[in-house]
Design a protein around this motif. Structure first.
Motif, PDB file in Angstrom:
ATOM      1  N   SER A 129       0.817  -1.197  -0.018  1.00  0.00           N
ATOM      2  CA  SER A 129      -0.115   0.204   0.052  1.00  0.00           C
ATOM      3  C   SER A 129       0.869   1.225  -0.193  1.00  0.00           C
ATOM      4  O   SER A 129       0.157   2.338  -0.412  1.00  0.00           O
ATOM      5  CB  SER A 129      -0.909  -0.024   1.237  1.00  0.00           C
ATOM      6  OG  SER A 129      -0.386  -0.103   2.354  1.00  0.00           O
ATOM      7  N   ASP A 130       2.089   1.125   0.584  1.00  0.00           N
ATOM      8  CA  ASP A 130       2.821   2.489   0.682  1.00  0.00           C
ATOM      9  C   ASP A 130       3.855   2.575  -0.552  1.00  0.00           C
ATOM     10  O   ASP A 130       4.846   3.247  -0.674  1.00  0.00           O
ATOM     11  CB  ASP A 130       3.732   2.385   1.894  1.00  0.00           C
ATOM     12  CG  ASP A 130       4.576   1.310   2.089  1.00  0.00           C
ATOM     13  OD1 ASP A 130       4.560   0.172   1.203  1.00  0.00           O
ATOM     14  OD2 ASP A 130       5.400   1.361   2.989  1.00  0.00           O
ATOM     15  N   TYR A 170      -7.885   9.791  -2.190  1.00  0.00           N
ATOM     16  CA  TYR A 170      -7.166   9.012  -0.977  1.00  0.00           C
ATOM     17  C   TYR A 170      -7.893   9.371   0.251  1.00  0.00           C
ATOM     18  O   TYR A 170      -7.494   9.268   1.202  1.00  0.00           O
ATOM     19  CB  TYR A 170      -5.775   9.393  -0.795  1.00  0.00           C
ATOM     20  CG  TYR A 170      -4.766   9.235  -1.922  1.00  0.00           C
ATOM     21  CD1 TYR A 170      -4.349   7.865  -2.072  1.00  0.00           C
ATOM     22  CD2 TYR A 170      -4.525  10.135  -2.799  1.00  0.00           C
ATOM     23  CE1 TYR A 170      -3.474   7.642  -3.206  1.00  0.00           C
ATOM     24  CE2 TYR A 170      -3.584   9.834  -3.972  1.00  0.00           C
ATOM     25  CZ  TYR A 170      -3.184   8.798  -4.095  1.00  0.00           C
ATOM     26  OH  TYR A 170      -2.274   8.191  -5.208  1.00  0.00           O
ATOM     27  N   GLN A 189      -7.755   6.947   3.296  1.00  0.00           N
ATOM     28  CA  GLN A 189      -6.497   6.760   3.907  1.00  0.00           C
ATOM     29  C   GLN A 189      -6.498   8.047   5.154  1.00  0.00           C
ATOM     30  O   GLN A 189      -5.890   8.008   6.223  1.00  0.00           O
ATOM     31  CB  GLN A 189      -5.268   7.077   3.045  1.00  0.00           C
ATOM     32  CG  GLN A 189      -4.929   5.949   2.311  1.00  0.00           C
ATOM     33  CD  GLN A 189      -5.586   5.702   0.966  1.00  0.00           C
ATOM     34  OE1 GLN A 189      -6.648   6.128   0.897  1.00  0.00           O
ATOM     35  NE2 GLN A 189      -5.232   5.069  -0.092  1.00  0.00           N
ATOM     36  N   PRO A 220       0.574  10.287  -2.312  1.00  0.00           N
ATOM     37  CA  PRO A 220       0.764   9.287  -1.562  1.00  0.00           C
ATOM     38  C   PRO A 220       2.151   9.489  -1.029  1.00  0.00           C
ATOM     39  O   PRO A 220       2.547   9.096   0.219  1.00  0.00           O
ATOM     40  CB  PRO A 220       0.809   8.121  -2.375  1.00  0.00           C
ATOM     41  CG  PRO A 220       0.791   8.563  -3.931  1.00  0.00           C
ATOM     42  CD  PRO A 220       0.210   9.870  -3.829  1.00  0.00           C
ATOM     43  N   ASN A 246       2.769   9.933   2.853  1.00  0.00           N
ATOM     44  CA  ASN A 246       3.344   8.817   3.895  1.00  0.00           C
ATOM     45  C   ASN A 246       4.630   9.593   4.580  1.00  0.00           C
ATOM     46  O   ASN A 246       5.037   9.310   5.567  1.00  0.00           O
ATOM     47  CB  ASN A 246       3.988   7.736   2.911  1.00  0.00           C
ATOM     48  CG  ASN A 246       2.942   6.874   2.404  1.00  0.00           C
ATOM     49  OD1 ASN A 246       2.017   6.548   2.922  1.00  0.00           O
ATOM     50  ND2 ASN A 246       3.230   6.300   1.007  1.00  0.00           N
ATOM     51  N   LYS A 279       2.439  13.223   6.518  1.00  0.00           N
ATOM     52  CA  LYS A 279       1.216  13.166   7.081  1.00  0.00           C
ATOM     53  C   LYS A 279       0.252  14.221   7.203  1.00  0.00           C
ATOM     54  O   LYS A 279       0.107  14.545   6.201  1.00  0.00           O
ATOM     55  CB  LYS A 279       1.515  12.733   8.699  1.00  0.00           C
ATOM     56  CG  LYS A 279       2.401  11.372   8.734  1.00  0.00           C
ATOM     57  CD  LYS A 279       1.724  10.224   8.061  1.00  0.00           C
ATOM     58  CE  LYS A 279       2.592   8.818   8.211  1.00  0.00           C
ATOM     59  NZ  LYS A 279       1.963   7.563   7.525  1.00  0.00           N
TER      60      LYS A 279
END
Length: 464
Positions: free
Chosen positions: A5-6, A237, A240, A376, A380, A383
């Motif tokens: 996912s990352d 996203y 998330q 993303p 990551n 934040k």
């Protein structure tokens, strides 16, 4: 497909779709000008279906080639959707009255969000019921396109007078008598003659010495600013972000669906207000709303990440964070969703209106490719601080809109083109300095009964 996912590959899979959109917009606009708006829309739907078929194939269990098939499917689907995004707003504006173009397009976007809800709901339901390896293949009802009339402006542009008459009759037949139909046709013919027969190329539109350079830059910055609102990334996203606020994966997905339902409901405000208060007012007010929302999301995200250390109950931070994200979604939908797609269809002559819409989609595609590719990675790493970046970019978007975006609502295509002529004579792009600032707001709307300027409430009632 075995991708974590990352992984940066996730961002590539999401973002590459937008490159397909950019190419598809240019191809579809050329096709629309040559063969018609309806035929172009049909072709785009067919291409979109093919892209979905590729993505469906990628989920059948052939993991070795799945990633390639997914990439191909994303690009092919982008070609079709980019074409739709370029042609449909143009088609809608050419079929609508001057005082109803905004309402028509905003209602279409509300139906677009209805489709988004269906897509996410089907995806969520199948994932819960059958697992993440299952796929759903949507079949688009292309046959419905034939039921729609062709754009009378397109037909006049191609000297198809009889077809233009027939199209006008299909659109206005229930409300117009023969004299009114004849008057509408003559207005379209006169507008076409005034625009001239000269062809306008993409190179002309990006040439600083050409008349269409100024409106092209307005379109470019409109899409740049929409991307800078950050909501494209938030939409993609969303789950998330809810996870960042402390919710489990499944709950985050349910909250995302609820956010989309709220999005659908509040889009009603967009079509009630867009022709009543104008494009500029909606964009400015909701830019301020988005700026404030992202500042609060940064605060709530930071508190959520340190809730245990600070002794704060997680729900005390998570619930206000959820509400703030819902509010941000409403602000984007009402102020920045339909408006930036509408303006390109209102400021160009018929001879390059499709090209103007295509430029809009190309910039939208390139900007969203960049934003969704980087998000993303930043998400990551940075934040919740990412929201502070979006707050700053929203502030910039609002400032640019205030200074340089003319109000195009309740004005004819020809009146909007006059703004750019007067801006050239004045030697400035500042809206406040062109024609004594009259393009900063809607033109006065008179009440038919009293002859006085209509109050806002009456304008909203008229939209209802």
């Amino acid at each position: 497909m075995g991708i974590s996912s990352d992984s940066t590959v996730v961002g590539v899979i999401v973002a590459i779709y937008y490159l397909g959109c950019s190419v598809g917009a240019v191809l579809a606009s050329w096709y629309a000008d040559k063969y018609g708006r309806k035929k172009s829309i049909f072709a785009c739907l067919a291409i979109t279906t093919l892209g979905n078929l590729f993505m469906f194939t990628s989920g059948l269990g052939f993991h070795k080639g799945a990633l390639v098939m997914m990439m191909v499917g994303r690009v092919v689907m982008g070609l079709g959707v980019g074409g739709i995004d370029a042609v449909v707003p143009t088609y809608s504006s050419e079929l609508s009255e001057s005082d109803a173009r905004g309402k028509a397009l905003a209602q279409e976007f509300q139906m677009n969000i209805f489709g988004l809800n269906m897509a996410f709901g089907i995806n969520l339901g199948v994932t819960v019921g059958l697992g993440k390896d299952s796929q759903v293949f949507p079949v688009l009802l292309m046959a419905l396109i034939e039921l729609l009339p062709e754009s009378p402006r397109f037909l006049v542009m191609h000297d198809r007078t009889d077809d233009a008459k027939a199209s006008l009759k299909r659109i206005y037949g229930r409300t117009d008598d023969d004299a009114k139909q004849k008057e509408r046709l003559e207005e379209l013919q006169k507008a076409h003659e005034n625009e001239g027969a000269s062809r306008i190329a993409y190179t002309d539109m990006f040439s600083p010495v050409h008349q269409q350079f100024h409106p092209t830059m307005v379109v470019v910055m409109g899409q740049v600013n929409q991307a800078l609102t950050g909501y494209g990334a938030v939409s993609v996203y969303g789950p998330q972000i809810f996870e960042l606020l402390g919710y489990a994966v499944r709950v985050a997905e349910y909250l995302t669906q609820a956010n989309y339902l709220s999005y659908l409901l509040f889009m009603t405000l967009a079509w009630l207000l867009i022709d009543a208060v104008g494009r500029r007012a909606l964009m400015l007010v909701n830019s301020a709303g988005l700026t404030g929302s992202f500042v609060l999301l940064c605060v709530f995200g930071g508190l959520a990440s340190r809730a245990d250390q600070l002794g704060i109950p997680r729900q005390a931070v998570a619930i206000p964070g959820v509400v703030t994200l819902f509010v941000a979604t409403v602000n984007f939908g009402v102020g920045w969703l339909a408006t930036v797609w509408l303006v390109p269809t209102e400021i160009f002559p018929t001879s390059c209106r499709s090209k103007g819409a295509a430029v809009s989609v190309v910039i939208w595609g390139v900007m969203n490719f960049a934003v969704t590719l980087v998000t993303p990675i930043l998400f990551n790493g940075a934040k919740y601080w990412l929201f502070l970046v979006f707050a700053a970019t929203n502030l910039f978007a609002g400032l640019w809109t205030f200074l340089y975006l003319p109000e195009t609502g309740n004005r004819s295509f020809e009146e909007n083109q006059k703004f750019f002529e007067e801006a050239k004579e004045a030697g400035t792009w500042r809206v406040s300095k062109v024609a004594r600032g009259e393009y900063r707001k809607l033109p006065n709307i008179e009440d038919e009964a009293t002859g006085e300027t209509q109050p806002l409430l009456r304008r909203v009632q008229d939209q209802i």
